[in-house]
Design an enzyme around this catalytic site. Sequence first.
Site, mmCIF file in Angstrom:
data_model
loop_
_atom_site.group_PDB
_atom_site.id
_atom_site.type_symbol
_atom_site.label_atom_id
_atom_site.label_comp_id
_atom_site.label_asym_id
_atom_site.label_seq_id
_atom_site.Cartn_x
_atom_site.Cartn_y
_atom_site.Cartn_z
ATOM 1 N N GLY A 43 0.837 -1.031 0.063
ATOM 2 C CA GLY A 43 0.145 -0.004 -0.082
ATOM 3 C C GLY A 43 0.987 1.251 -0.177
ATOM 4 C CD GLU A 65 -14.539 17.629 2.943
ATOM 5 O OE1 GLU A 65 -14.010 18.052 4.003
ATOM 6 O OE2 GLU A 65 -14.003 16.663 2.475
#
Length: 415
Positions: free
Chosen positions: A5, A165
Site C-alpha cells: 500500500g 464536502e
Amino acid sequence: MVVVGAGFGGLSLAKGLEGAGVDLTIVDRNNFHTFQPLLYQVATSGLGADDVAHNVRGIFHERDDITFRLAEVTGIDHGRRELLVARDGPAIPYDTLVLAAGASTNTYGVPGVDEYAFAMKTLPEAIAVRNHVLAQFEAASLDPRTVDDGALNVVVIGGGPTGVELAGAMRELFSMVLSHDYPELDVTRARVILVEATGHVLGPFSPSSRWYAKGRLSRMGVEVRLDAAVAAITPHAVHLTDGEAIPTRTAIWVAGVRANPLADALGLPQTKGGRIEIGRDLTVPGHPEIFVIGDLGATPDALPQLAPVAIQQGTHVAKSIRRRVDGRPLKPFRYFDKGTMATIGRDAAVAELPLGIRFRGRLAWVAWLFLHLMYLVGFRNRVNVFVNWAYSYVTWDRGARLIVRPDRLEADTGR
C-alpha cells in the site's frame, strides 16, 4: 521488508526508514499515491486527476533503499513468508511485512448499491462520478424533458465529512459553473440531496459544528434529509425506508467504510468491518513479523479510520523497526488527535482542535486549505492545486470539466 500500500501510512513508513539500513519494497496495484481527501474535488471538476496523485517511483527516485513493485496482492504464504500476487506474478519474499492497503466502501448490504451507486474511495471512482454528472447534463441538453425525471439530480448518501464536502461542491458546480455552460437548461431544477440515516451531519463533530454545517448547506441549496435511511437504489431512484423515492440517475454512496477486501484473503484474525486484529504495538497476534497500519488494522483502542491515524502509525512502525534492528523491545502506539476539519463550500468550514478550540467560517476554510496543501505529496501538485484554487476563487470557473472514458480513448487511438 515489504509494505503493501502506497497510501498515507505506507509513505509515512517509508520516509521514517530513511537511513535505517533496511531494504524496503513498496507494493501497490497502482503506480501512484492518491491524496484521498481531495477526491471530491476531482468528482466535482475542481481539480484534475494528476493534481491529487503522484507517481510512487517519482516520490522515492533518490532512495537506493526502496524498490517499487506494481502488483495486486492476493494472499500470504505464512510458512514461506511470501506475498502471493495476481496474474501468476512471482511471489514477493519478506522478513518483515507491513500491511497498509487502506479501506473500501461498506454498502451494509443495501440492495442496488453495488450495481447503481458510485463510490468515492479511489481516483477512478472520482473520475467516474465527474464523467457521469457531466454526461447527464449533455444528454439533458438534447432532451430537456429528462430533467423532470430527475436526470440532473444528485443524491449523496452519507452525511460525514466526505458527504458534506461533496454535496456542497456539487451544489456550487451546478449553480456557478454548469448554469453558464448549459444556458438552454434550467439548472435551478437540478437538485442536490444529502441523505443521512442519523439525526445530524458530521457525526464526529460537536453539535454546534453540525448545526452550522447543516444550515450552510441548506442556504447553498442542498436538500439535507436527516433520519433518512436508504432501503434500495435502482437505476432511476433512491428509495428510502419511509417509502419515498427520490428520482435520480446519480447516487453517490459515501455512507461507510470497511477494510480493503485484501484483509479477507490473508488468513489473519479480523474484527468488525473486516479489519485485521492487531495489538497495541501494531503487530498481528502470533505474527510479530507482520505489522498492520491505517484503515486495515483494528487496535484495542478502536481508532478512527482517518489519514492522521495512518500517518502516525506509519511513523511509529518505522521507529519500531529501528528498535527491532537495535535489539530493543517495541513500544505501544499512542495516537495524538490534532483535531478535525471539514469544508462545506466557499468561505465555509468547521475546525475542532485539542483543548476545546473550535472555529468555523472563512478562518476555518483558509486553515483547511493550508493544511491540505501542506499534506499534498509533491511540490508540483501543491503549486497546481494552489493555482487552481486561486483561479476558481476569483472566477468561479472549474477547468477540469472533462468527460474522459477509457473506451473512447482506445477507440480514438485505434487500439
